[in-house]
Write an enzyme that holds these catalytic residues in place. Structure first.
Site, PDB file in Angstrom:
ATOM      1  N   SER A   1       3.631   2.948   3.363  1.00 16.41           N
ATOM      2  CA  SER A   1       2.935   2.387   4.541  1.00 16.41           C
ATOM      3  C   SER A   1       3.856   2.521   5.744  1.00 16.41           C
ATOM      4  O   SER A   1       5.090   2.535   5.595  1.00 16.41           O
ATOM      5  CB  SER A   1       2.644   0.899   4.311  1.00 16.41           C
ATOM      6  OG  SER A   1       2.242   0.287   5.522  1.00 16.41           O
TER       7      SER A   1
ATOM      8  N   TYR B   1       5.610  -7.297   1.860  1.00 21.92           N
ATOM      9  CA  TYR B   1       4.950  -5.972   1.883  1.00 21.92           C
ATOM     10  C   TYR B   1       5.899  -4.902   2.432  1.00 21.92           C
ATOM     11  O   TYR B   1       6.024  -3.815   1.859  1.00 21.92           O
ATOM     12  CB  TYR B   1       3.684  -6.077   2.739  1.00 21.92           C
ATOM     13  CG  TYR B   1       2.794  -4.856   2.708  1.00 21.92           C
ATOM     14  CD1 TYR B   1       2.050  -4.540   1.575  1.00 21.92           C
ATOM     15  CD2 TYR B   1       2.679  -4.023   3.818  1.00 21.92           C
ATOM     16  CE1 TYR B   1       1.212  -3.426   1.559  1.00 21.92           C
ATOM     17  CE2 TYR B   1       1.845  -2.917   3.811  1.00 21.92           C
ATOM     18  CZ  TYR B   1       1.113  -2.621   2.667  1.00 21.92           C
ATOM     19  OH  TYR B   1       0.288  -1.517   2.654  1.00 21.92           O
TER      20      TYR B   1
ATOM     21  N   ILE C   1      -5.786   1.939   8.193  1.00 20.18           N
ATOM     22  CA  ILE C   1      -6.856   2.749   7.598  1.00 20.18           C
ATOM     23  C   ILE C   1      -8.021   1.828   7.236  1.00 20.18           C
ATOM     24  O   ILE C   1      -7.812   0.704   6.751  1.00 20.18           O
ATOM     25  CB  ILE C   1      -6.350   3.476   6.320  1.00 20.18           C
ATOM     26  CG1 ILE C   1      -5.046   4.270   6.604  1.00 20.18           C
ATOM     27  CG2 ILE C   1      -7.425   4.389   5.742  1.00 20.18           C
ATOM     28  CD1 ILE C   1      -5.158   5.397   7.607  1.00 20.18           C
TER      29      ILE C   1
HETATM   30  P1  NAP Z   1      -7.775  -1.502  -1.243  1.00 21.63           P
HETATM   31  O1  NAP Z   1      -9.074  -0.943  -0.805  1.00 21.63           O
HETATM   32  O2  NAP Z   1      -7.544  -2.970  -1.235  1.00 21.63           O
HETATM   33  O3  NAP Z   1      -7.448  -0.922  -2.703  1.00 21.63           O
HETATM   34  C1  NAP Z   1      -6.341  -1.345  -3.428  1.00 21.63           C
HETATM   35  C2  NAP Z   1      -6.351  -0.626  -4.749  1.00 21.63           C
HETATM   36  O4  NAP Z   1      -5.185  -1.043  -5.492  1.00 21.63           O
HETATM   37  C3  NAP Z   1      -7.573  -0.965  -5.579  1.00 21.63           C
HETATM   38  O5  NAP Z   1      -8.102   0.202  -6.123  1.00 21.63           O
HETATM   39  C4  NAP Z   1      -7.017  -1.874  -6.668  1.00 21.63           C
HETATM   40  O6  NAP Z   1      -7.666  -1.723  -7.913  1.00 21.63           O
HETATM   41  C5  NAP Z   1      -5.608  -1.338  -6.808  1.00 21.63           C
HETATM   42  N1  NAP Z   1      -4.736  -2.325  -7.442  1.00 21.63           N
HETATM   43  C6  NAP Z   1      -4.329  -3.520  -6.961  1.00 21.63           C
HETATM   44  N2  NAP Z   1      -3.541  -4.141  -7.872  1.00 21.63           N
HETATM   45  C7  NAP Z   1      -3.467  -3.313  -8.945  1.00 21.63           C
HETATM   46  C8  NAP Z   1      -2.797  -3.371 -10.187  1.00 21.63           C
HETATM   47  N3  NAP Z   1      -2.041  -4.434 -10.519  1.00 21.63           N
HETATM   48  N4  NAP Z   1      -2.914  -2.339 -11.042  1.00 21.63           N
HETATM   49  C9  NAP Z   1      -3.674  -1.267 -10.726  1.00 21.63           C
HETATM   50  N5  NAP Z   1      -4.336  -1.146  -9.548  1.00 21.63           N
HETATM   51  C10 NAP Z   1      -4.227  -2.159  -8.671  1.00 21.63           C
HETATM   52  O7  NAP Z   1      -6.588  -0.916  -0.371  1.00 21.63           O
HETATM   53  P2  NAP Z   1      -6.289   0.529   0.240  1.00 21.63           P
HETATM   54  O8  NAP Z   1      -6.216   0.376   1.702  1.00 21.63           O
HETATM   55  O9  NAP Z   1      -7.150   1.579  -0.352  1.00 21.63           O
HETATM   56  O10 NAP Z   1      -4.788   0.684  -0.277  1.00 21.63           O
HETATM   57  C11 NAP Z   1      -4.339   1.774  -1.054  1.00 21.63           C
HETATM   58  C12 NAP Z   1      -2.842   1.949  -0.815  1.00 21.63           C
HETATM   59  O11 NAP Z   1      -2.640   2.283   0.564  1.00 21.63           O
HETATM   60  C13 NAP Z   1      -2.024   0.681  -1.065  1.00 21.63           C
HETATM   61  O12 NAP Z   1      -0.811   1.007  -1.687  1.00 21.63           O
HETATM   62  C14 NAP Z   1      -1.791   0.143   0.346  1.00 21.63           C
HETATM   63  O13 NAP Z   1      -0.627  -0.656   0.403  1.00 21.63           O
HETATM   64  C15 NAP Z   1      -1.660   1.442   1.117  1.00 21.63           C
HETATM   65  N6  NAP Z   1      -1.878   1.300   2.552  1.00 21.63           N
HETATM   66  C16 NAP Z   1      -3.094   0.920   3.064  1.00 21.63           C
HETATM   67  C17 NAP Z   1      -3.245   0.800   4.439  1.00 21.63           C
HETATM   68  C18 NAP Z   1      -4.551   0.394   5.084  1.00 21.63           C
HETATM   69  O14 NAP Z   1      -4.569   0.176   6.320  1.00 21.63           O
HETATM   70  N7  NAP Z   1      -5.634   0.295   4.360  1.00 21.63           N
HETATM   71  C19 NAP Z   1      -2.153   1.047   5.289  1.00 21.63           C
HETATM   72  C20 NAP Z   1      -0.951   1.413   4.738  1.00 21.63           C
HETATM   73  C21 NAP Z   1      -0.823   1.547   3.372  1.00 21.63           C
HETATM   74  P3  NAP Z   1      -8.736  -2.808  -8.492  1.00 21.63           P
HETATM   75  O15 NAP Z   1      -9.765  -3.016  -7.411  1.00 21.63           O
HETATM   76  O16 NAP Z   1      -9.250  -2.148  -9.708  1.00 21.63           O
HETATM   77  O17 NAP Z   1      -7.942  -4.058  -8.789  1.00 21.63           O
END
Ligand code: NAP
Length: 247
Positions: free
Chosen positions: A141, A154, A187
């Site tokens: 991130s 985080y 995102i």
């Molecule tokens: P999201 O929609 O909340 O999705 C999070 C994902 O992580 C879900 O598929 C969830 O699976 C999975 N997860 C959570 N705990 C888990 C565990 N213990 N074991 C296996 N899977 C687990 O978030 P996202 O935005 O797509 O995030 C994806 C990645 O991008 C993350 O690493 C996040 O930190 C990073 N990121 C996101 C943003 C943003 O603005 N969205 C910015 C920077 C970085 P389940 O639903 O099956 O639990």
């Protein structure tokens, strides 16, 4: 130039929703067999599996738990025989100010984000070494380099992923395994929904491109890094943030 991942097997952690879901779709579109890992979102994983078709598998595992990660890799070994691509995408946030932060909030974020990345990388590297090739893409991130209030846990987890990425790249390069990180900015997914709702205008004004990013814009880089097109890139942490980190 075309990305061709036919014959490759990929594992995407947290692949059922958000960024991970889009990465699964794009990897499959490029010809890879994709294993969708999920923890809680069984329905979403099943629905994505049927959308992709025969080139998709699903496996439930909490990436922070070694016994569950080991079971997932045993399944991959047994069912798919090989692993070419790992996308460490699973992640959580539990924001709180430092002086109010509970140890449980610290531990949860470090356990899923950093330990999960370590565990999956460890077992994936073992499989990839057998083929003397592989690609690991870690979704970190911009929080690793540009910090916000309330995100000590985080930021520490994502900064840890960047350093882990570099150390893995050095250690695994002689084995033909390339390891890189992506630093997404803001995102549009469930994870960012609350902060987008609370402060959309302030966020957008801090982004030179003037808009929130789409999951597919992260997926595009993940697929590139997973492919042969990135054959001389390893140990890098590349922002996909609309210019947020340079402004
Ligand atoms: P999201 O929609 O909340 O999705 C999070 C994902 O992580 C879900 O598929 C969830 O699976 C999975 N997860 C959570 N705990 C888990 C565990 N213990 N074991 C296996 N899977 C687990 O978030 P996202 O935005 O797509 O995030 C994806 C990645 O991008 C993350 O690493 C996040 O930190 C990073 N990121 C996101 C943003 C943003 O603005 N969205 C910015 C920077 C970085 P389940 O639903 O099956 O639990």
């Amino acid at each position: 130039m075309r990305v061709d991942l036919s014959g490759k097997t990929a594992l995407v952690t947290g692949g059922a929703r958000g960024i991970g879901r889009q990465v699964c779709l794009r990897l499959a579109e490029a010809g890879a067999v994709v294993i969708i890992n999920y923890a809680k979102s069984a329905d979403a994983a099943l629905s994505l599996q049927s959308e992709i078709g025969q080139n998709a598998g699903i496996f439930r595992a909490d990436v922070s738990k070694e016994d569950e990660v080991r079971a997932m890799f045993d399944y991959i070994k047994k069912t798919h025989k090989r692993l070419d691509i790992l996308v460490n995408n699973a992640g959580v946030i539990k924001d709180n100010l430092l002086i109010a932060m509970e140890q449980s909030e610290w531990d949860k974020v470090l356990d899923v984000n950093l330990r999960g990345t370590f565990l999956c990388s460890k077992y994936a590297a073992e499989m990839m070494m057998a083929n003397k090739s592989g690609r690991v893409v870690n979704i970190a991130s911009v929080a690793a380099v540009k910090c916000s209030r309330g995100q000590t846990n985080y930021a520490a987890s994502k900064g840890g992923i960047v350093s882990f990425t570099k150390a893995c790249a050095v250690e695994l390069a002689p084995k033909g395994i390339l390891v890189n990180a992506i630093l997404p900015g803001m995102i549009e997914t469930d994870m960012s929904a609350r902060v987008r709702k609370r402060a959309a205008d302030a966020i957008i004004s801090a982004i030179p491109l003037g808009r929130i990013g789409a999951p597919d814009e992260v997926a595009a880089l993940a697929v590139f890094l997973a492919s042969d097109l990135s054959s001389y890139i390893t140990g890098q942490a590349i922002p996909v943030d609309g210019g947020m980190t340079v402004s």
